[in-house]
Write a protein that holds these residues in place. Structure first.
Motif, PDB file in Angstrom:
ATOM      1  N   ILE A 136      10.886  23.680  -9.453  1.00  0.00           N
ATOM      2  CA  ILE A 136      11.057  22.235  -9.237  1.00  0.00           C
ATOM      3  C   ILE A 136      12.499  21.988  -8.793  1.00  0.00           C
ATOM      4  O   ILE A 136      13.444  22.315  -9.513  1.00  0.00           O
ATOM      5  N   VAL A 137      12.658  21.419  -7.606  1.00  0.00           N
ATOM      6  CA  VAL A 137      13.993  21.133  -7.057  1.00  0.00           C
ATOM      7  C   VAL A 137      14.279  19.645  -7.197  1.00  0.00           C
ATOM      8  O   VAL A 137      13.473  18.807  -6.784  1.00  0.00           O
ATOM      9  N   LEU A 138      15.448  19.319  -7.792  1.00  0.00           N
ATOM     10  CA  LEU A 138      15.848  17.922  -8.009  1.00  0.00           C
ATOM     11  C   LEU A 138      16.814  17.480  -6.908  1.00  0.00           C
ATOM     12  O   LEU A 138      17.663  18.244  -6.458  1.00  0.00           O
ATOM     13  N   PRO A 142      21.142  15.200 -11.994  1.00  0.00           N
ATOM     14  CA  PRO A 142      21.542  16.533 -12.457  1.00  0.00           C
ATOM     15  C   PRO A 142      20.455  17.188 -13.298  1.00  0.00           C
ATOM     16  O   PRO A 142      19.754  16.541 -14.087  1.00  0.00           O
ATOM     17  N   ILE A 143      20.294  18.504 -13.146  1.00  0.00           N
ATOM     18  CA  ILE A 143      19.213  19.225 -13.828  1.00  0.00           C
ATOM     19  C   ILE A 143      19.368  19.207 -15.338  1.00  0.00           C
ATOM     20  O   ILE A 143      18.373  19.209 -16.066  1.00  0.00           O
ATOM     21  N   ARG A 164      21.997  25.651 -11.834  1.00  0.00           N
ATOM     22  CA  ARG A 164      22.871  24.553 -11.413  1.00  0.00           C
ATOM     23  C   ARG A 164      23.277  24.662  -9.945  1.00  0.00           C
ATOM     24  O   ARG A 164      23.554  23.658  -9.298  1.00  0.00           O
ATOM     25  N   GLY A 165      23.362  25.889  -9.427  1.00  0.00           N
ATOM     26  CA  GLY A 165      23.843  26.071  -8.059  1.00  0.00           C
ATOM     27  C   GLY A 165      23.065  25.264  -7.046  1.00  0.00           C
ATOM     28  O   GLY A 165      23.640  24.637  -6.158  1.00  0.00           O
TER      29      GLY A 165
END
Length: 633
Positions: A136-138, A142-143, A164-165
């Protein structure tokens, strides 16, 4: 008949046909419904049943002991049998994972280590299936914040990893759990999608609305949450604010700004702190207070309040904007960078007697002690003996002033070379426009002011006084080329000629000159009129005989000579419009000093040569007269 045959017979009665069931888990859930009821069936038999229905090979590495019952009061989808199996296995700590072409029963704690199938963000997931891993890409949030909110929706064996990258979350869990989490993330992302909006200002000032918008944003929206902040930018060309942030936050801020723009900020009382860069806050406060006191206001409440801070050199204005704006304009003019004047002073003592002797010896014009005589004397040194270098041309001062200054400098140096003058001091001072600066050259002496005698003895009281030359200068720049100098010169000295008093109670003299002159930038002015009469006694005697006691007085002769000395002050002002020009001025003065030395050498050589020619001519005339006398006899 065993349990398996009973269940199979029950399903066939219900009209379920398994001929079209694929060998793999379907990509979409079946729509066929079945009536099923399982009573006290072993878990192993349930696994065998599912394997037969789906024609899927299942590896059972270890025996699972236990029985289950499933009572159905209504039909279920055929695909939901897989969910029944997963739930049964989960109660025993097991689950199913895909391993190539077959399924494998593994312990739940080991499931994520069995190469779960990985799905990309846009891949379709069959909600009825074994454990998988989904990416899942946000985009908008922020994750770490999302991860903290969705962990509670994982199964007890599900796992979540954040990267986080690239702001990505990896979730290993059952498809239904992942599907639920995906919906939650999408909802959060949608609510946190940033927008850009332009707020057009109609009535108020851009700067005022901007400062208030920033304050509102800081106090209404949580600044510790990055995505909750609103970035506010000014656009002077469009007289508008650019708002960047969450759409709902922007709308909320715009509603508040509309209220401010509608009521016109000019009618509100504001406070402004104006830090002064060049002017003095106290002086500015006095000036503005006088202006406010003389102005008439329709309503006394409209009269602004004013204060100043010495610590930060600032003026504080409180009142309505229309009353403060004129004061701001005055302050802006008041706080402009002030002119500075760099004043070079040369304080010289000239002997009148010796100066006249030099004038006679070299055939020069006077050379007396007054300021006018010195200028007359300096006219003999203005022969333009050298060409001025371009580095000190009119970019600093007028070239004509340089020529005049070189002549005065050469005249003074010539007097000093021949013992007719001496330099007391060469001070320089940097003055701020219209502010008095002073230079003092002298000594601090003790004077007896009284004495007290008692049983313990005599107490003598002394007071220390400054004896010397005080020079005060107040410049006032009229333009880039003219400056008015208000000069005050005081010369105080001990009167040595008064021998009627004790040495500890001397008589002092005081001479004062006050003048005001308008000078061109870089032009030298000579201030005189500070005179001193001196006397000296020289004894002439015949060697040896003049030293004989008593009778030696017959062979000695005392001669008293009187001289008049003058303190001459030469001032040269240089106008400095900006502080940045000071370094350029110092470079100019350094070059100018070398030019003066070169000029002196050439002019002195010229005067010496002229003097020798005059002496030769005089001697020749004497010889001719002597010859005439001899011939006549």
């Amino acid at each position: 008949m065993n349990y398996f045959k009973k269940i199979l017979f029950f399903i066939m009665i219900a009209g379920l046909s398994f001929s079209n069931i694929q060998a793999k888990i379907p990509s979409k859930p079946h729509k066929e419904i079945v009536n099923i009821s399982l009573s006290n069936i072993e878990i192993k038999k349930l696994i065998e049943l599912y394997s037969k229905i789906e024609k899927k090979n299942i590896l059972l590495p270890e025996q699972i002991i236990g029985k289950i019952s499933f009572i159905s009061s209504s039909p279920i989808y055929k695909s939901e049998i897989f969910d029944i199996l997963l739930n049964v296995l989960d109660t025993k700590g097991y689950t199913l994972v895909q391993d190539g072409r077959f399924l494998k029963v593994v312990r739940v704690s080991d499931a994520i280590r069995n190469n779960l199938k990985v799905y990309k963000p846009k891949d379709y997931i069959n909600p009825y299936g074994e454990m998988i891993t989904k990416q899942i890409v946000l985009k908008n949030i922020p994750i770490d914040i999302v991860a903290s909110k969705i962990r509670q929706f994982l199964s007890k064996t599900g796992r979540l990893v954040t990267i986080r990258g690239n702001n990505t979350i990896l979730i290993s869990d059952y498809p239904k759990n992942i599907e639920t989490i995906q919906k939650i993330v999408t909802l959060i992302e949608k609510n946190r999608e940033k927008a850009v909006d332009i707020f057009k200002i109609k009535h108020a000032k851009l700067g005022d609305i901007y400062s208030q918008a920033v304050e509102i944003s800081k106090n209404v929206f949580n600044q510790s949450i990055p995505y909750d902040k609103i970035v506010i930018l000014q656009n002077k060309e469009l007289n508008s604010l650019m708002l960047i942030g969450l759409k709902q936050n922007i709308e909320k801020l715009k509603n508040e700004l509309k209220k401010l723009d509608k009521v016109k900020v000019k009618k509100e009382e504001i406070t402004k702190i104006i830090t002064l860069k060049n002017a003095d806050a106290k002086s500015a406060f006095t000036t503005l207070s006088q202006i406010i006191a003389k102005r008439k206001y329709k309503n006394s409440a409209d009269k602004p309040n004013i204060a100043y801070s010495k610590e930060i050199n600032a003026i504080i204005l409180i009142g309505k904007l229309e009353a403060i704006e004129p004061l701001e304009k005055i302050l802006k003019e008041f706080d402009k960078e002030k002119y500075q004047v760099y004043v070079q002073a040369r304080i010289i003592e000239i002997s009148d007697t010796k100066a006249k002797q030099i004038g006679i010896k070299y055939g020069l014009a006077g050379g007396g002690v007054s300021s006018s005589s010195l200028l007359t004397f300096s006219s003999d040194f203005g022969a333009n003996a050298i060409n001025l270098p371009s580095s000190i041309a009119s970019s600093i001062i007028n070239t004509n002033n340089i020529s005049s200054n070189l002549a005065i400098g050469a005249a003074i140096s010539f007097l000093q070379k021949n013992g007719a003058s001496k330099t007391i001091s060469n001070p320089s001072i940097l003055c701020v426009n219209n502010i008095e600066s002073s230079i003092y050259v002298g000594k601090n002496k003790s004077f007896l002011v009284g004495q007290t005698t008692n049983s313990n003895g005599t107490t003598v009281n002394y007071q220390r006084e400054d004896i010397g030359l005080t020079l005060k200068v107040r410049p006032r720049v009229a333009s880039n080329d003219k400056v008015t100098l208000q000069v005050s010169t005081i010369l105080e000295n001990v009167d040595k000629s008064d021998t009627t008093v004790n040495s500890d109670r001397p008589t002092t003299t005081k001479q004062e000159v006050k003048t005001q002159v308008i000078v061109t930038n870089g032009e030298s002015i000579v201030i005189g009129g500070l005179l001193q009469n001196t006397s000296s006694t020289n004894t002439q005697k015949i060697p040896l005989l003049g030293d004989i006691p008593v009778l030696g007085g017959l062979f000695r002769h005392k001669e008293t000579s009187f001289d008049k000395k003058s303190i001459v002050i030469i001032l040269t002002p240089y106008i400095i419009a900006k502080s940045s020009s000071l370094e350029k001025m110092q470079q100019f003065l350094s070059i100018y000093g070398k030019v003066q030395e070169n000029y002196n050498k050439k002019i002195f050589a010229k005067i010496e040569k002229k003097s020798k020619k005059n002496e030769s001519k005089i001697q020749k005339n004497k010889d001719i007269n002597f010859d005439n006398v001899v011939d006549n006899n």
